[in-house]
Design an enzyme around this catalytic site. Sequence first.
Site, mmCIF file in Angstrom:
data_model
loop_
_atom_site.group_PDB
_atom_site.id
_atom_site.type_symbol
_atom_site.label_atom_id
_atom_site.label_comp_id
_atom_site.label_asym_id
_atom_site.label_seq_id
_atom_site.Cartn_x
_atom_site.Cartn_y
_atom_site.Cartn_z
ATOM 1 N N GLU A 15 11.747 -33.297 33.913
ATOM 2 C CA GLU A 15 11.001 -32.220 33.295
ATOM 3 C C GLU A 15 11.040 -32.376 31.787
ATOM 4 O OE1 GLU A 15 11.493 -28.250 35.279
ATOM 5 O OE2 GLU A 15 11.353 -27.608 33.209
ATOM 6 N N CYS A 34 10.555 -31.316 24.034
ATOM 7 C CA CYS A 34 11.938 -31.533 24.435
ATOM 8 C C CYS A 34 11.915 -32.548 25.579
ATOM 9 C CB CYS A 34 12.514 -30.187 24.876
ATOM 10 S SG CYS A 34 14.159 -30.290 25.569
ATOM 11 N N CYS A 40 22.576 -36.125 34.998
ATOM 12 C CA CYS A 40 23.505 -36.408 33.898
ATOM 13 C C CYS A 40 24.892 -36.612 34.475
ATOM 14 C CB CYS A 40 23.520 -35.260 32.888
ATOM 15 S SG CYS A 40 24.599 -35.612 31.468
ATOM 16 N N CYS A 53 29.180 -31.222 32.169
ATOM 17 C CA CYS A 53 29.635 -30.036 31.430
ATOM 18 C C CYS A 53 29.559 -28.843 32.382
ATOM 19 C CB CYS A 53 28.773 -29.804 30.188
ATOM 20 S SG CYS A 53 28.797 -31.216 29.073
ATOM 21 N N CYS A 100 26.369 -26.443 32.527
ATOM 22 C CA CYS A 100 25.015 -27.010 32.417
ATOM 23 C C CYS A 100 24.409 -27.333 33.774
ATOM 24 C CB CYS A 100 25.076 -28.273 31.557
ATOM 25 S SG CYS A 100 23.501 -29.142 31.478
ATOM 26 N N GLU A 159 22.121 -37.422 28.960
ATOM 27 C CA GLU A 159 22.847 -37.624 27.703
ATOM 28 C C GLU A 159 22.184 -38.812 26.981
ATOM 29 O OE1 GLU A 159 25.303 -36.386 25.579
ATOM 30 O OE2 GLU A 159 24.737 -38.213 24.536
ATOM 31 N N LEU A 166 28.673 -28.885 20.337
ATOM 32 C CA LEU A 166 30.108 -28.704 20.124
ATOM 33 C C LEU A 166 30.693 -27.707 21.127
ATOM 34 C CD1 LEU A 166 31.973 -30.118 18.084
ATOM 35 C CD2 LEU A 166 31.959 -28.013 16.750
ATOM 36 N N CYS A 206 15.223 -25.822 27.799
ATOM 37 C CA CYS A 206 15.979 -27.039 27.506
ATOM 38 C C CYS A 206 17.391 -26.953 28.061
ATOM 39 C CB CYS A 206 16.054 -27.260 26.002
ATOM 40 S SG CYS A 206 14.480 -27.656 25.289
HETATM 41 N N1 SAH Z 1 23.230 -34.168 26.848
HETATM 42 C C1 SAH Z 1 22.844 -33.773 25.553
HETATM 43 C C2 SAH Z 1 21.402 -33.323 25.452
HETATM 44 C C3 SAH Z 1 20.862 -32.497 26.574
HETATM 45 S S1 SAH Z 1 21.516 -30.860 26.751
HETATM 46 C C4 SAH Z 1 23.778 -32.704 25.022
HETATM 47 O O1 SAH Z 1 24.597 -32.215 25.790
HETATM 48 O O2 SAH Z 1 23.706 -32.407 23.836
HETATM 49 C C5 SAH Z 1 20.708 -29.969 25.440
HETATM 50 C C6 SAH Z 1 21.463 -28.716 25.001
HETATM 51 O O3 SAH Z 1 21.342 -27.663 25.981
HETATM 52 C C7 SAH Z 1 22.955 -28.946 24.811
HETATM 53 O O4 SAH Z 1 23.410 -28.389 23.609
HETATM 54 C C8 SAH Z 1 23.525 -28.226 25.993
HETATM 55 O O5 SAH Z 1 24.851 -27.889 25.779
HETATM 56 C C9 SAH Z 1 22.586 -27.041 26.110
HETATM 57 N N2 SAH Z 1 22.722 -26.287 27.353
HETATM 58 C C10 SAH Z 1 23.056 -26.744 28.566
HETATM 59 N N3 SAH Z 1 23.097 -25.735 29.463
HETATM 60 C C11 SAH Z 1 22.783 -24.609 28.782
HETATM 61 C C12 SAH Z 1 22.679 -23.226 29.142
HETATM 62 N N4 SAH Z 1 22.875 -22.826 30.389
HETATM 63 N N5 SAH Z 1 22.357 -22.316 28.176
HETATM 64 C C13 SAH Z 1 22.120 -22.729 26.916
HETATM 65 N N6 SAH Z 1 22.211 -24.009 26.522
HETATM 66 C C14 SAH Z 1 22.541 -24.950 27.436
HETATM 67 FE FE1 SF4 Z 2 24.864 -33.637 30.384
HETATM 68 FE FE2 SF4 Z 2 24.279 -32.458 28.023
HETATM 69 FE FE3 SF4 Z 2 24.299 -31.033 30.330
HETATM 70 FE FE4 SF4 Z 2 26.596 -31.911 29.310
HETATM 71 S S1 SF4 Z 2 25.186 -30.430 28.357
HETATM 72 S S2 SF4 Z 2 25.984 -32.045 31.490
HETATM 73 S S3 SF4 Z 2 25.985 -33.899 28.468
HETATM 74 S S4 SF4 Z 2 22.889 -32.700 29.799
#
Ligand code: SAH
Ligand code: SF4
Length: 371
Positions: free
Chosen positions: A106, A127, A134, A138, A141, A182, A237, A355
């Site tokens: 997506e 985006c 991934c 995390c 996520c 990632e 972070l 995103c």
């Molecule tokens: N893997 C990379 C890029 C993709 S995630 C990374 O982790 O930076 C893009 C952003 O969306 C990251 O900052 C991630 O932490 C955030 N994100 C993931 N799940 C989320 C959620 N449920 N609510 C808000 N932001 C979220």
């Molecule tokens: Fe992967 Fe980024 Fe989601 Fe972490 S926040 S699981 S690195 S997409």
Amino acid sequence: MQIAGAVLTFGMAVSEQIDIKSLHLDQLQERMSSLGQPRYRAEQVLSWLYQKRVNSFTAMTDLPQDLRTLLAGAFDFGKMEVARVLGSRDTTRKFLFRLADGSLIESVLIPASPALYGSRSDRRTACLSTQVGCAYGCKFCASGLEGFSRNLQPNEIVDQIIAIEREAGEKIDNIVFMGMGEPLANFMNLMQAIQIINAPWGIGIGARHITVSTSGLAPQIRKLAEQPLQIRLAISLHGATDEVRNQIMPINRRYDLETLLAACDYYASRKKQRLTFEYILIAGVNDAPEQAHLLAKHARRLSAKVNLIPYNTVHGLSWERPSQSRQEHFLSILREHAVPATLRREKGHDIDAACGQLRLQTQRALEQIPT
Ligand code: SAH
Ligand code: SF4
């Protein structure tokens, strides 16, 4: 999709041939030479791909017929199918794409995005995804929920822009790699794609309008710092201490906070623009005032700015965003320390949902597709 020449590797159909949209000008010039063709044919082909945006070699009508047949035999010409579009004009639109091997990814088009990553606020931001799934898992996520399938090829990254522009009838002027996956774990393909996106013979988007977001792959951040392009970097972070990051981001056990910040120091010393720290606010996890004070300290060390993002609930996960007043309090602490910081409010909610939660969005969208 080119079926001939496809081989099966680990159950996935992979073509032996490189896709035409994975190549740079100089690489295509070399290929032309080895096919016994004049090098200037490469520029002609690229102009058909990125200016005129054709879908096949057949459509490249100023090339001799023999050459078109030769190229069709020598290269793949992948096409991304639009499986579904969610949202409408003037809102965030989510595009569900089906890749040549059937994988779904997506991408998101965000109109008039707030000036979060150094772009003007009237810009259209795409985006993009860099992987199917991934591997980094995390805890908050949706993209990591079902694990990792594969890296995207350069053409599959570039094609997201082409497909969005075609569907939306709008030109994209800002790119954020914040979709599924990632980006720095797919480093080579990402860099190859970014060069095509940036090149005047390609999509032509300035490096300062391209932001790569990473969960903290310290060695790759250093590698990115060595690249000549002035790409923007955002660090997810989400915690100002190892204790908090270890709780929600498994990557922190491999590269702890100091290792990550040292890599960021190195990046900042090599590049002209500011880093951004993304910080999702999750109730009871990372929203304590002490975290805000420490976050401010890290941001000042790196002259970074901070984007606070209220957590978006993910179906099946129990994390929640803090109350509005607690979010505002966290922000006020950063401001006390004179750290440039923003907090996404109402409008951002929709953008956040778009995103970083792509896998889940995809599944939900799929459930809505009539069979
Ligand atoms: N893997 C990379 C890029 C993709 S995630 C990374 O982790 O930076 C893009 C952003 O969306 C990251 O900052 C991630 O932490 C955030 N994100 C993931 N799940 C989320 C959620 N449920 N609510 C808000 N932001 C979220
Ligand atoms: Fe992967 Fe980024 Fe989601 Fe972490 S926040 S699981 S690195 S997409």
